[in-house]
Structures are given as C-alpha cells and as structure tokens.
Enzyme design. Structure first.
Site, PDB file in Angstrom:
ATOM      1  N   SER A  11       1.075  -1.069   0.023  1.00  0.00           N
ATOM      2  CA  SER A  11      -0.249  -0.105  -0.111  1.00  0.00           C
ATOM      3  C   SER A  11       0.856   1.307   0.038  1.00  0.00           C
ATOM      4  O   SER A  11       1.728   1.596   0.654  1.00  0.00           O
ATOM      5  CB  SER A  11      -0.563   0.158   1.292  1.00  0.00           C
ATOM      6  OG  SER A  11      -1.513   1.250   1.331  1.00  0.00           O
ATOM      7  N   ASP A  71      -7.205  -3.824  -0.693  1.00  0.00           N
ATOM      8  CA  ASP A  71      -8.486  -3.032  -1.274  1.00  0.00           C
ATOM      9  C   ASP A  71      -9.624  -2.671  -0.433  1.00  0.00           C
ATOM     10  O   ASP A  71     -10.588  -3.463  -0.255  1.00  0.00           O
ATOM     11  CB  ASP A  71      -8.903  -3.404  -3.150  1.00  0.00           C
ATOM     12  CG  ASP A  71      -8.581  -2.012  -3.823  1.00  0.00           C
ATOM     13  OD1 ASP A  71      -7.953  -1.436  -3.530  1.00  0.00           O
ATOM     14  OD2 ASP A  71     -10.243  -1.763  -4.157  1.00  0.00           O
TER      15      ASP A  71
HETATM   16  O1  LIG Z   1      -4.237   1.515  -2.977  1.00  0.00           O
HETATM   17  P1  LIG Z   1      -3.264   1.654  -1.887  1.00  0.00           P
HETATM   18  O2  LIG Z   1      -1.642   2.393  -1.765  1.00  0.00           O
HETATM   19  O3  LIG Z   1      -3.521   0.829  -0.602  1.00  0.00           O
HETATM   20  O4  LIG Z   1      -4.054   3.211  -1.401  1.00  0.00           O
HETATM   21  P2  LIG Z   1      -5.895   3.628  -1.469  1.00  0.00           P
HETATM   22  O5  LIG Z   1      -5.378   4.534  -0.417  1.00  0.00           O
HETATM   23  O6  LIG Z   1      -5.685   3.936  -2.775  1.00  0.00           O
HETATM   24  O7  LIG Z   1      -6.882   2.862  -1.460  1.00  0.00           O
HETATM   25  P3  LIG Z   1      -7.282   1.509  -2.189  1.00  0.00           P
HETATM   26  O8  LIG Z   1      -7.235   1.754  -3.129  1.00  0.00           O
HETATM   27  O9  LIG Z   1      -7.788   0.703  -1.388  1.00  0.00           O
HETATM   28  O10 LIG Z   1      -8.919   3.581  -1.726  1.00  0.00           O
HETATM   29  C1  LIG Z   1      -9.059   3.302  -0.660  1.00  0.00           C
HETATM   30  C2  LIG Z   1     -10.051   4.385  -0.957  1.00  0.00           C
HETATM   31  O11 LIG Z   1     -11.246   4.417   0.466  1.00  0.00           O
HETATM   32  C3  LIG Z   1     -11.114   4.902   2.015  1.00  0.00           C
HETATM   33  N1  LIG Z   1     -11.090   4.632   2.895  1.00  0.00           N
HETATM   34  C4  LIG Z   1     -10.922   2.748   3.385  1.00  0.00           C
HETATM   35  N2  LIG Z   1     -10.394   2.674   4.680  1.00  0.00           N
HETATM   36  C5  LIG Z   1     -10.497   3.975   4.842  1.00  0.00           C
HETATM   37  C6  LIG Z   1     -10.871   4.030   6.276  1.00  0.00           C
HETATM   38  O12 LIG Z   1     -11.128   2.968   7.103  1.00  0.00           O
HETATM   39  N3  LIG Z   1     -11.254   5.258   6.784  1.00  0.00           N
HETATM   40  C7  LIG Z   1     -11.093   6.243   5.379  1.00  0.00           C
HETATM   41  N4  LIG Z   1     -11.364   5.984   4.703  1.00  0.00           N
HETATM   42  C8  LIG Z   1     -10.334   4.778   4.220  1.00  0.00           C
HETATM   43  C9  LIG Z   1      -9.875   6.049   1.929  1.00  0.00           C
HETATM   44  O13 LIG Z   1     -10.720   7.065   0.725  1.00  0.00           O
HETATM   45  C10 LIG Z   1      -8.818   5.222   0.736  1.00  0.00           C
HETATM   46  O14 LIG Z   1      -7.782   6.289  -0.306  1.00  0.00           O
HETATM   47 MG   LIG Z   2      -5.513   2.403  -4.187  1.00  0.00          MG
END
Ligand SMILES: O=P(O)(O)OP(=O)(O)OP(=O)(O)OC[C@H]1O[C@@H](n2cnc3c(O)ncnc32)[C@H](O)[C@@H]1O
Ligand SMILES: [Mg+2]
Length: 197
Positions: A11, A71
């Site tokens: 991540s 994800d």
């Molecule tokens: O893909 P990686 O590199 O792991 O980082 P990312 O931020 O792009 O991660 P995702 O593609 O999984 O997108 C998840 C989004 O959902 C939201 N999200 C996920 N978990 C969360 C949490 O615990 N609290 C608040 N927002 C969350 C947040 O906006 C994240 O950017």
């Molecule tokens: Mg992402």
C-alpha cells in the site's frame, strides 16, 4: 499455516500502512512497498478482491517477498454503493478533502434515515507473484454518513463516517479503538486466524 518471517505491505497509503502495521504487531516482520518502488499499479479490477490481488501480485513481483494488499472503500446505500472501488479516486485524484466534499454534496438532500453506508476491506496475501491460491479475507463496518466532518484521527472518509456502536465519527476514535472495530480490523482478524498467528 504459512511459513514466512517477512512480508511486504502493498500500500502507498500512509494511513492504511499505519493501521495494518499496528494490527500485525510482532507477528511477522513488515516491509513497505515504498522501500522498493513509488509507482502505484493501476487498479483495473471490478471488485475490491480483484484489486487487492492485483496490488499484492505487483508488490510480490517488485520485492521478491510475500505480499499483503488491502483494497478498501466506502459503499453508500443512497448512491447505489458508490464510491466503492473508486473511493480513492472519487474526486478525480484530488485527495481526501475533495473526496469528502464531493460526498457531502452528493448527499446534501438525503435524510438521516437514508444515509447508511459501509466501509469495505478486502485483504489479499500472495506467497509469490504468481501464487495460484491467494489468501482472501474481507471485512465490513456498518455506519452512516454525517452532514459535516467530525474528528481529526484516521484518514480518508473517517471524519464523515458515523459509528453507531461508539456514537462518534471514526475520526473521533483513538487509533487503538478504530483498529479493533473497523472493516480492516475484521478482515485482519480473519487473516491472522487463517495464518495461525
Ligand atoms: O491502493 P493503496 O496504495 O493501498 O492506497 P489507496 O488509498 O489508493 O487505497 P484504495 O485503492 O484501497 O482506496 C481506498 C480508499 O477508501 C477510503 N478508505 C478505505 N479505508 C478507509 C478507512 O479506514 N477510513 C477512511 N477511509 C478509508 C480512502 O479514501 C482510501 O483512499
Ligand atoms: Mg489505491
């Protein structure tokens, strides 16, 4: 039971990395994909699980280590599950504040009773880049969307996510408490069970 001492977290999100590291504790030595590459793979999957597998394979390929990817996202009932897998990109890559502003605008006229939402987390662990049997664990966290931001902890949509069981937003929860209750905590508890850790 899997036999490894070290894994890479796939991540690039600092908030997520902190939470995943805290949840893994001393169970295994954790490296971050940032040590190996700053290039984020394109998330082309149509589901959380597909994107988690894709990110895990990419990290395993780059690092040569077993890789764990998360994800996750926010699925809002009144928006038919949006922003869902597009949560990070909801406001076209402008970041958390813009995502939150867009969500509040989309729900401006939606009454309290119809503001239900869930955070979703899919974890994928691969032993190597071509692993034919990734370990997959999922977690959900039910809540609703506030009318304005509350709290300073966490990241992403946390300031807008009302947690009924604690009667506060997830950004008002201390990290230890969010890490016991969240979608990510639930998925990780299943993963640790699967790994016998
Ligand atoms: O893909 P990686 O590199 O792991 O980082 P990312 O931020 O792009 O991660 P995702 O593609 O999984 O997108 C998840 C989004 O959902 C939201 N999200 C996920 N978990 C969360 C949490 O615990 N609290 C608040 N927002 C969350 C947040 O906006 C994240 O950017
Ligand atoms: Mg992402």
């Amino acid at each position: 039971m899997i036999d490894f001492k070290e894994l890479v977290l796939a991540s690039h999100n600092a908030g997520k990395l902190k939470e995943l590291q805290a949840m893994l504790g001393d169970a295994v030595r954790v490296r971050s994909i940032g040590e190996f590459s700053s290039v984020e793979p394109e998330e082309t999957g149509l589901s959380f699980v597909e994107n988690a597998i894709l990110k895990a394979r990419n990290a395993a390929r780059i690092s040569g280590l077993p890789a764990l990817a998360d994800d996750s996202g926010l699925a809002v009932d009144a928006l038919g599950g949006a922003p869902g897998i597009y949560s990070a990109r909801y406001a076209d890559g402008q970041g958390d504040a813009a995502n939150n502003a867009k969500l509040l605008a989309a729900l401006r006229d939606v009454p309290d009773a119809e503001r239900g939402a869930q955070f979703v987390c899919a974890l994928a662990l691969v032993r190597h880049a071509d692993d034919p049997l990734p370990i997959l664990c999922e977690g959900l966290w039910h809540g609703s969307i506030l009318h304005e931001a509350r709290g300073e902890h966490g990241f992403g949509y946390d300031p807008l996510f009302w947690v009924p069981e604690t009667e506060c937003s997830s950004a008002e929860l201390p990290a230890e408490q969010k890490n016991r209750l969240s979608h990510r905590a639930r998925a990780m508890a299943l993963l640790l069970q699967r790994l016998g850790l």
